[in-house]
Scaffold this motif. Structure first.
Motif, PDB file in Angstrom:
ATOM      1  N   GLU A 148      44.543 -27.226 -16.177  1.00  0.00           N
ATOM      2  CA  GLU A 148      43.920 -27.959 -17.283  1.00  0.00           C
ATOM      3  C   GLU A 148      44.999 -28.749 -18.009  1.00  0.00           C
ATOM      4  N   LEU A 149      44.851 -30.071 -17.998  1.00  0.00           N
ATOM      5  CA  LEU A 149      45.869 -30.950 -18.559  1.00  0.00           C
ATOM      6  C   LEU A 149      45.288 -31.829 -19.655  1.00  0.00           C
ATOM      7  N   THR A 150      46.050 -32.008 -20.714  1.00  0.00           N
ATOM      8  CA  THR A 150      45.653 -32.892 -21.806  1.00  0.00           C
ATOM      9  C   THR A 150      46.069 -34.312 -21.458  1.00  0.00           C
ATOM     10  N   PRO A 151      45.149 -35.265 -21.393  1.00  0.00           N
ATOM     11  CA  PRO A 151      45.510 -36.634 -21.014  1.00  0.00           C
ATOM     12  C   PRO A 151      46.425 -37.278 -22.050  1.00  0.00           C
ATOM     13  N   PRO A 152      47.219 -38.259 -21.636  1.00  0.00           N
ATOM     14  CA  PRO A 152      48.147 -38.904 -22.572  1.00  0.00           C
ATOM     15  C   PRO A 152      47.482 -39.479 -23.807  1.00  0.00           C
ATOM     16  N   SER A 153      46.272 -39.987 -23.652  1.00  0.00           N
ATOM     17  CA  SER A 153      45.569 -40.575 -24.795  1.00  0.00           C
ATOM     18  C   SER A 153      45.238 -39.528 -25.846  1.00  0.00           C
TER      19      SER A 153
END
Length: 266
Positions: free
Chosen positions: A190-195
């Motif tokens: 689970e990754l938090t997007p750059p935006s």
């Protein structure tokens, strides 16, 4: 069948962003050392030029690409460095022009290729979309080396979703290249997007016991081995997932030495 156009456009955008970073450099700046041992900025762009040329041959001239594969088999530990060294010896203006022409030619060929066609490569054959994704990953990673050499901070973009996806899909390869048996169970990533907006980028079963979480940028730096795990906010739950973060890589070939932790002596 998924439309491959977005990744083609994202590859072009990633390349143009890097072009803006190097396009106005002085001739002396091209000789600046990057974090990759023995590679200057010129070597980094030369490598991208060489790989674009190989990809173009794979898509347009099977015989010529076969010759390149034979060269690689004859010198598996040297052929990448030799290709970069040859290009780095060119005048910067000529190298820049060759990179621009090569990547534009590849873009046109990939966009025009029939859906479903697969091109030969140094590893398994790849679809046009997969080839573009691999080229984007390399462009971003080598661009990071250049940015580090110039002490420039590049704002991350959601184009990193392509890099993250390769990193996740290459999990078993990363274990294998280290001589380790890949885990049988899938991981949840689970990754938090750059935006910072919108839904997480997620991979794997939602109920998986082994998990990896963190910012997408940090995960991409990890799997391209552009930063040491100790300097990144990527976290693992489970022994196998924890081991993966030590060895993860999104690229083919040997893992290399990676980057030391910040502040460590070389």
């Amino acid at each position: 069948m998924t439309d491959p156009t977005p990744v083609f456009d994202d590859l072009r955008d990633e390349s143009e962003e890097l072009d803006r970073l190097v396009g106005e450099l002085s001739e002396g700046d091209w000789a600046l050392a990057t974090p990759a041992a023995g590679w200057t900025i010129a070597h980094q762009i030369a490598h991208l030029t060489w790989t674009d040329r190989s990809a173009l041959l794979a898509a347009t001239d099977l015989a010529a690409f076969g010759v390149e594969v034979e060269k690689a088999l004859a010198a598996p530990d040297r052929f990448v460095d030799e290709g970069a060294e040859e290009g780095a010896g060119l005048p910067p203006a000529r190298l820049l022009a060759e990179w621009r022409a090569g990547r534009e030619a590849l873009h046109k060929v990939l966009c025009a290729a029939p859906r479903g066609v697969r091109f030969p490569w140094y590893g398994p054959p790849m679809s046009g979309a997969s080839m573009a994704t691999a080229r984007l990953m390399e462009t971003w990673a080598h661009g990071q080396d250049i940015a580090d050499a110039l002490h420039v901070m590049r704002p991350p973009t959601d184009r990193l979703r392509h890099v993250a996806r390769i990193g996740v899909r290459a999990r078993d390869f990363a274990f294998g290249v280290q001589g380790l048996t890949p885990p049988e169970e899938e991981f949840r990533v689970e990754l938090t997007p750059p935006s910072g907006a919108g839904e997480l980028w997620t991979y794997g079963p939602e109920d998986a016991a082994q998990r990896v979480t963190g910012p997408a940028l940090d995960f991409c730096l990890l799997v391209t081995r552009r930063a040491h795990r100790a300097d990144l906010a990527v976290r693992a739950q489970g022994a196998d997932a924890d081991r993966w973060l030590d060895i993860a890589q999104a690229f083919a070939g040997p893992p290399g030495t990676g980057r030391p932790p910040k502040g460590a002596t070389e």
